[in-house]
Motif scaffolding. Structure first.
Motif, PDB file in Angstrom:
ATOM      1  N   TYR A  84       9.633  69.396  20.420  1.00 28.93           N
ATOM      2  CA  TYR A  84      10.886  69.942  19.903  1.00 28.93           C
ATOM      3  C   TYR A  84      12.087  69.054  20.239  1.00 28.93           C
ATOM      4  O   TYR A  84      12.266  68.630  21.379  1.00 28.93           O
ATOM      5  CB  TYR A  84      11.109  71.343  20.469  1.00 28.93           C
ATOM      6  CG  TYR A  84       9.923  72.245  20.237  1.00 28.93           C
ATOM      7  CD1 TYR A  84       9.739  72.882  19.020  1.00 28.93           C
ATOM      8  CD2 TYR A  84       8.953  72.418  21.234  1.00 28.93           C
ATOM      9  CE1 TYR A  84       8.629  73.679  18.795  1.00 28.93           C
ATOM     10  CE2 TYR A  84       7.842  73.225  21.016  1.00 28.93           C
ATOM     11  CZ  TYR A  84       7.683  73.847  19.796  1.00 28.93           C
ATOM     12  OH  TYR A  84       6.585  74.633  19.579  1.00 28.93           O
ATOM     13  N   ASP A  86      15.286  70.095  18.782  1.00 31.86           N
ATOM     14  CA  ASP A  86      16.407  70.867  18.261  1.00 31.86           C
ATOM     15  C   ASP A  86      17.506  70.961  19.318  1.00 31.86           C
ATOM     16  O   ASP A  86      17.273  70.771  20.511  1.00 31.86           O
ATOM     17  CB  ASP A  86      15.942  72.265  17.847  1.00 31.86           C
ATOM     18  CG  ASP A  86      15.304  73.020  18.994  1.00 31.86           C
ATOM     19  OD1 ASP A  86      15.993  73.840  19.624  1.00 31.86           O
ATOM     20  OD2 ASP A  86      14.115  72.754  19.291  1.00 31.86           O
ATOM     21  N   ASP A  87      18.713  71.287  18.883  1.00 31.55           N
ATOM     22  CA  ASP A  87      19.865  71.307  19.778  1.00 31.55           C
ATOM     23  C   ASP A  87      19.663  72.249  20.957  1.00 31.55           C
ATOM     24  O   ASP A  87      19.999  71.922  22.102  1.00 31.55           O
ATOM     25  CB  ASP A  87      21.116  71.734  19.013  1.00 31.55           C
ATOM     26  CG  ASP A  87      21.510  70.731  17.937  1.00 31.55           C
ATOM     27  OD1 ASP A  87      20.955  69.610  17.949  1.00 31.55           O
ATOM     28  OD2 ASP A  87      22.361  71.058  17.102  1.00 31.55           O
ATOM     29  N   SER A  88      19.105  73.427  20.695  1.00 36.78           N
ATOM     30  CA  SER A  88      18.937  74.420  21.749  1.00 36.78           C
ATOM     31  C   SER A  88      17.971  73.939  22.828  1.00 36.78           C
ATOM     32  O   SER A  88      18.241  74.071  24.033  1.00 36.78           O
ATOM     33  CB  SER A  88      18.437  75.734  21.147  1.00 36.78           C
ATOM     34  OG  SER A  88      18.207  76.699  22.163  1.00 36.78           O
ATOM     35  N   SER A  89      16.846  73.373  22.411  1.00 36.23           N
ATOM     36  CA  SER A  89      15.856  72.888  23.381  1.00 36.23           C
ATOM     37  C   SER A  89      16.433  71.767  24.242  1.00 36.23           C
ATOM     38  O   SER A  89      16.247  71.739  25.462  1.00 36.23           O
ATOM     39  CB  SER A  89      14.602  72.386  22.650  1.00 36.23           C
ATOM     40  OG  SER A  89      13.950  73.438  21.970  1.00 36.23           O
ATOM     41  N   THR A 103      10.324  62.938  22.781  1.00 30.83           N
ATOM     42  CA  THR A 103       9.483  63.749  21.906  1.00 30.83           C
ATOM     43  C   THR A 103       8.070  63.167  21.919  1.00 30.83           C
ATOM     44  O   THR A 103       7.858  62.030  22.355  1.00 30.83           O
ATOM     45  CB  THR A 103      10.020  63.750  20.464  1.00 30.83           C
ATOM     46  OG1 THR A 103       9.892  62.433  19.910  1.00 30.83           O
ATOM     47  CG2 THR A 103      11.475  64.193  20.427  1.00 30.83           C
ATOM     48  N   LYS A 128      16.022  60.075  18.812  1.00 34.21           N
ATOM     49  CA  LYS A 128      16.271  61.299  18.038  1.00 34.21           C
ATOM     50  C   LYS A 128      17.144  62.265  18.817  1.00 34.21           C
ATOM     51  O   LYS A 128      18.001  62.954  18.266  1.00 34.21           O
ATOM     52  CB  LYS A 128      14.941  61.987  17.682  1.00 34.21           C
ATOM     53  CG  LYS A 128      14.075  61.240  16.700  1.00 34.21           C
ATOM     54  CD  LYS A 128      12.804  62.024  16.428  1.00 34.21           C
ATOM     55  CE  LYS A 128      11.880  61.287  15.476  1.00 34.21           C
ATOM     56  NZ  LYS A 128      10.609  62.023  15.254  1.00 34.21           N
ATOM     57  N   ARG A 132      20.860  63.740  17.950  1.00 32.27           N
ATOM     58  CA  ARG A 132      21.167  65.168  17.898  1.00 32.27           C
ATOM     59  C   ARG A 132      22.382  65.503  18.760  1.00 32.27           C
ATOM     60  O   ARG A 132      23.228  66.299  18.363  1.00 32.27           O
ATOM     61  CB  ARG A 132      19.964  65.983  18.375  1.00 32.27           C
ATOM     62  CG  ARG A 132      18.715  65.836  17.557  1.00 32.27           C
ATOM     63  CD  ARG A 132      18.810  66.475  16.202  1.00 32.27           C
ATOM     64  NE  ARG A 132      19.003  67.915  16.248  1.00 32.27           N
ATOM     65  CZ  ARG A 132      18.966  68.701  15.179  1.00 32.27           C
ATOM     66  NH1 ARG A 132      18.725  68.175  13.994  1.00 32.27           N
ATOM     67  NH2 ARG A 132      19.157  69.995  15.287  1.00 32.27           N
TER      68      ARG A 132
END
Length: 210
Positions: A84, A86-89, A103, A128, A132
């Motif tokens: 993952y 994503d921004d939250s993770s 990743t 990545k 982000r």
């Protein structure tokens, strides 16, 4: 030798990482675990320089385990290796104390370099992840506030660029100053805000909306 604990709930991934790391001359795997709770047990029994940590796991997830490791084992760094990005993770892992974030697209050379950097006290982020962070910060409205913790305006500017994921050469180019001057500013920033490496500075910057 860099002592590493591998944590991943998927057995095939976990065993594959152990086999991959065993091929490195300067790395030794001292244990592996299928979830965060097992990771804490393994770490109590075997000291480690780096925990290679997955995020989404049963029993105790990687974020909660990272928080406990950084609190109870300050000499052990956590390097996230997850599917993952994503921004939250990313934000949750950094706030928990992770020093690096990769990743699972990363190859052996990138993982090896990240382990060495993390063990040496440096921070490392997958490209990545840096993208982000920059995208999230650029798209978020921010209000100008007085610099925190006695930072000068220039030091605050440098900290903001660190938070966006820029390297020292990129900061130098952005501000039209030398890399030596950038390093001086960074040393001053780290001393004033009480952090030791870039990941902690990024967390600080995110927390102060820089």
């Amino acid at each position: 030798m860099i002592k590493v604990i591998v944590v991943d709930d998927q057995q095939v991934v976990r065993e594959g990482l152990v086999a991959l790391l065993d091929l490195l001359d300067d790395v030794t795997v001292v244990g592996s675990a299928a979830d965060g709770r097992q990771a804490l047990d393994v770490l109590r029994a075997n000291s480690a320089d780096v925990v290679l940590m997955d995020l989404r796991m049963p029993e105790l997830d990687g974020v909660a385990a990272t928080k406990m490791i950084t609190r109870d084992h300050p000499g052990t760094a956590v390097l996230v290796l997850t599917t993952y990005a994503d921004d939250s993770s990313i934000a949750d892992a950094l706030r928990a104390g992770a020093r690096g974030y990769l990743t699972k697209d990363a190859g052996r050379a990138q993982i090896a370099m990240a382990l060495r950097s993390t063990a040496a006290g440096q921070s490392i982020f997958d490209p990545k992840v840096s993208e982000r962070l920059v995208a999230a910060l650029d798209g978020r409205p921010r209000t100008r506030q007085e610099p925190p913790d006695g930072l000068t305006a220039r030091e605050t500017e440098v900290l903001g660029l660190i938070t966006r994921g820029l390297t020292n050469p990129e900061i130098a180019a952005e501000l039209f100053i030398s890399e030596a001057t950038v390093k001086t500013h960074i040393n001053n920033v780290f001393a004033k805000i009480g952090v030791r490496h870039r990941a902690e500075a990024v967390r600080y910057g995110l927390g102060h909306d820089l």
